[in-house]
Enzyme design. Sequence first.
Site, mmCIF file in Angstrom:
data_model
loop_
_atom_site.group_PDB
_atom_site.id
_atom_site.type_symbol
_atom_site.label_atom_id
_atom_site.label_comp_id
_atom_site.label_asym_id
_atom_site.label_seq_id
_atom_site.Cartn_x
_atom_site.Cartn_y
_atom_site.Cartn_z
ATOM 1 N N CYS A 187 -14.471 -15.017 14.638
ATOM 2 C CA CYS A 187 -14.453 -16.546 14.912
ATOM 3 C C CYS A 187 -12.854 -16.732 14.290
ATOM 4 O O CYS A 187 -11.862 -16.684 13.319
ATOM 5 C CB CYS A 187 -14.831 -16.752 13.579
ATOM 6 S SG CYS A 187 -13.756 -18.869 12.656
ATOM 7 N N CYS A 222 -11.360 -18.799 11.667
ATOM 8 C CA CYS A 222 -11.848 -18.962 10.696
ATOM 9 C C CYS A 222 -10.193 -17.667 10.432
ATOM 10 O O CYS A 222 -9.947 -17.620 9.194
ATOM 11 C CB CYS A 222 -13.435 -17.465 10.232
ATOM 12 S SG CYS A 222 -14.151 -18.675 10.848
ATOM 13 N N ASP A 223 -9.803 -17.014 10.838
ATOM 14 C CA ASP A 223 -8.975 -16.286 10.662
ATOM 15 C C ASP A 223 -8.266 -15.895 11.288
ATOM 16 O O ASP A 223 -7.240 -15.196 10.809
ATOM 17 C CB ASP A 223 -9.750 -14.570 11.150
ATOM 18 C CG ASP A 223 -10.574 -14.124 10.478
ATOM 19 O OD1 ASP A 223 -11.288 -15.037 9.226
ATOM 20 O OD2 ASP A 223 -12.260 -13.910 11.005
#
Length: 338
Positions: free
Chosen positions: A157, A160-161
């Site tokens: 992701c 997200c990261d």
Amino acid sequence: MDLFKPMDNLDDKTDGQNKQVEEREHVKCLIIGSGPAGYTAAIYSARANMEPVLYQGMEPGGQLTITTDVENFPGYPDGISGPALMEDLKKQAERFGTDIRWGSATAVDFSRIPHKVTIDDKKVIEADTVIIATGASAKYLGIPAEKKYAGSGVSACATCDGFFYKGKDVAVVGGGDTACEEALYLAGLARKVYMIVRKPHLRASKIMQHRVMNTPNIEILFEHNTKDLFGDGVVEGAVLIKKKGTPGEEEVKIKIDGFFLAIGHKPNSDIFQEYIETDDIGYIKTIPGTARTNVEGVFACGDVQDRVYRQAVTAAGTGCMAAIESERYWAEKYAQTK
Ligand code: NDP
């Protein structure tokens, strides 16, 4: 919702898998999953007085909560962020009275009516109708290094990261729309983004191909496969095989700090497979043109049953179908008796 309605098997304190359970509850309509399919099913079911209870699952809001801009959901001429779209759908489902809860379905028993669904291994819901909207999850390559460096450079992701890779070098595996989207997002943060593509071409839509090819800090490595990752505790690089299985096969090393998987998804249907028919990959089979499964009173919608389109809007559409069909089924079967 009717708590503890009389049942034909009140002495049975198991979940159908012979595990002891702590609590029981009876509902008219149970929705499992909280992506566009689950929330749309909830909106329609709630407005039809089905008093739906929705369990959000492991990833509340589903895959769209880990995506960036959604530009193709009708009604948003300027696009909308995935999390904002899911928040809107959730609010709309709540507005009509959907009981939205934390928790995941961990087992089911569809062998008799009412159907039983165990939540978090401890509570059994008995449901007149069940709508499965569990979606699909990111796939991994299956190399040991993915587990070794999970959370230490390996991610599925970018949204997200990606933040952790500001000014660094990263790689994205895959050549589909997701991979392009992830690469473009990361290109705005990282110094350099490699796309590792196993074919000599991308599978993504033309517009996405055009965007990645015109982004200066994205380099596409066509005909490359990932063999391994290396690094001292965290990812420091990847070992790739170029032109695998040809006379020109060659091992190539790239230095990267982050390794992002974007190679598609697996339908989340494992817990249903004892009762519900799926295809070879695990997508739930529905009767064409309907949301009905092979089990009476159990309906499926969204990505868990869609191997072809897999779009938020098609998920929402099939969520609507599942809700309408479950309400009709309930009216025919139970309306006289309850
Ligand atoms: P896809 O199945 O479309 O693409 C998967 C990619 O990963 C392909 O390039 C595939 O290669 C590659 N791949 C699969 N397995 C491996 C492996 N073991 N090793 C290396 N590469 C591998 O999945 P997506 O998630 O990209 O897209 C799913 C659907 O969602 C599509 O219909 C897509 O259009 C849609 N989508 C739309 C978006 C949008 O419109 N904004 C955004 C994201 C997705 P190969 O081509 O060789 O099979």
